[in-house]
Design an enzyme around this catalytic site. Structure first.
Site, PDB file in Angstrom:
ATOM      1  N   ARG A 170      47.187  -8.745  24.737  1.00  0.00           N
ATOM      2  CA  ARG A 170      48.568  -9.001  24.332  1.00  0.00           C
ATOM      3  C   ARG A 170      48.980  -8.186  23.118  1.00  0.00           C
ATOM      4  NH1 ARG A 170      46.368 -13.840  25.989  1.00  0.00           N
ATOM      5  NH2 ARG A 170      45.798 -14.260  23.842  1.00  0.00           N
TER       6      ARG A 170
ATOM      7  N   GLU B  58      31.729 -17.386  18.461  1.00  0.00           N
ATOM      8  CA  GLU B  58      31.181 -18.709  18.179  1.00  0.00           C
ATOM      9  C   GLU B  58      29.812 -18.872  18.836  1.00  0.00           C
ATOM     10  OE1 GLU B  58      32.451 -23.424  18.507  1.00  0.00           O
ATOM     11  OE2 GLU B  58      33.811 -21.877  19.251  1.00  0.00           O
TER      12      GLU B  58
END
Length: 178
Positions: free
Chosen positions: A61, A98
């Site tokens: 994006r 993560e």
């Protein structure tokens, strides 16, 4: 009413996506609104400090915002992509997620040393990808001192992490939580 509330109203929140407890900020509803998207680009262009040679957009994006900003700022578009997506010679930067690692790349000849680069993406959360993009651009000899985002999730710390890297960071909108 505060600044940019008109744009905030164009962003849809989808609860519990992609997992329970996450409030997903869906910018596709803003992109569908031609006036809203144009207004966002105008405001991001107005927030740019000085002249820039390239607008670096982070896949995917970020490409939309980089291309749209490049026109009023009279700049080129630098694509920061996921590994394996660019043909030809590339340089890479690894970064931690993560749970695991990822890699972003750009063409090794995408910028000349000293080029002034504005980093752009739709949203900043933890800042891991954006910080890796800054390292990648700097590794190639680019000068990146500012970053812009449509949306900031300040509770996740990405903006502060970029500021710690010496960048001026601007976002049009901020949403609490993650």
């Amino acid at each position: 009413m505060t600044a940019n509330d008109d744009l905030k109203a164009l962003i849809r929140t989808i609860p519990d996506f992609p997992k329970p407890g996450i409030q997903f900020r869906d910018i596709t509803t803003l992109l569908l609104d031609p006036k809203g998207f144009a207004t966002a680009i105008d405001r991001m262009a107005a927030a740019t400090r000085g002249e820039v040679d390239l607008i670096a957009g982070i896949e995917a994006r970020g490409f939309l915002f980089a291309a749209a900003l490049a026109v009023p700022l009279n700049a080129g578009v630098l694509l920061i992509r996921k590994d394996g997506k660019l043909p030809g010679a590339t340089i890479a930067e690894d970064y931690a997620l993560e749970y695991g690692h990822d890699r972003i790349v750009m063409h090794e000849d995408a910028l000349v040393p000293g080029a002034r680069v504005l980093l752009v993406d739709d949203l900043i959360a933890t800042g891991g990808t954006a910080r890796a993009a800054v390292r990648l651009i700097r590794k190639a000899g680019g000068v990146v001192e500012q970053a812009q985002f449509l949306v900031d999730l300040p509770d996740l710390g990405g903006t502060e992490a970029l500021r710690a890297e010496g960048l001026a960071v601007d976002s049009l909108l901020a949403f609490p939580g993650h």
